[in-house]
Design a protein around this motif. Structure first.
Motif, PDB file in Angstrom:
ATOM      1  N   LEU A  71       0.671  -1.495   0.121  1.00  0.00           N
ATOM      2  CA  LEU A  71       0.199  -0.166  -0.352  1.00  0.00           C
ATOM      3  C   LEU A  71       0.534   1.254   0.183  1.00  0.00           C
ATOM      4  N   LYS A 123      -9.150  -0.527  -0.419  1.00  0.00           N
ATOM      5  CA  LYS A 123      -8.367  -1.428  -1.321  1.00  0.00           C
ATOM      6  C   LYS A 123      -9.310  -1.354  -2.124  1.00  0.00           C
ATOM      7  N   GLU A 145      -9.594   5.790  -0.375  1.00  0.00           N
ATOM      8  CA  GLU A 145      -8.961   4.412  -1.196  1.00  0.00           C
ATOM      9  C   GLU A 145      -7.432   4.616  -0.894  1.00  0.00           C
TER      10      GLU A 145
END
Length: 158
Positions: free
Chosen positions: A13, A45, A92
């Motif tokens: 990430l 995500k 996100e």
């Protein structure tokens, strides 16, 4: 099968790279943490919850905390002192990158539905100022460039 994301997925990430960099920058320049606020970032995500990051900024009273472990929030010392305001962000991982780089402002993110904020919404604007003062846009662009180069090298090896 577990609903919890794997350590490998979390390691990939943007948040896993960006928040430690924010921590370093704030420790190098304590003036960046002049605001008082507790920020909770729920990172997803493709809509799936992945990780949570916490940022506790206490002005000049105490060092800033940026961690995946929830810090203890100090209580008000007397009746006249206001409690530390709390802002909870849900976004996100890719939008986090845009938010830190200045490509997505808090207000645009809220209006577009890319950023959901609960609690003290005015903290989002103050946090944007912290990112700008920390040269977040420039450093995020450098991060993206490094990521692009690594990706090209990996493809070249195939």
């Amino acid at each position: 099968m577990s609903n919890k994301p794997s350590a490998k997925a979390i390691a990939r990430l943007n948040a896993t790279t960006l928040f430690p960099e924010i921590r370093k920058e704030i420790l190098l320049n304590p003036a960046l943490s002049a605001i008082r606020g507790f920020f909770i970032f729920n990172i997803t995500k493709r809509g799936v919850p992945m990780t949570e990051w916490y940022m506790l900024l206490q002005g000049f009273e105490a060092p800033a905390v940026v961690s995946q472990k929830k810090p203890e929030i100090p209580k008000a010392k007397d009746r006249d002192e206001q409690p530390i305001p709390v802002a909870i962000f849900q976004l996100e991982d890719s939008d986090l990158l845009n938010f830190m780089s200045g490509g997505l402002t808090g207000s645009r993110g809220i209006l577009s539905g890319k950023i959901k904020i609960a609690g003290a919404i005015e903290l989002a604007e103050q946090l944007e100022q912290v990112f700008r003062k920390a040269k977040g846009p420039e450093k995020t662009q450098a991060y993206l460039e490094q990521k692009r180069i690594k990706s090209e090298r990996a493809r070249a090896r195939l």
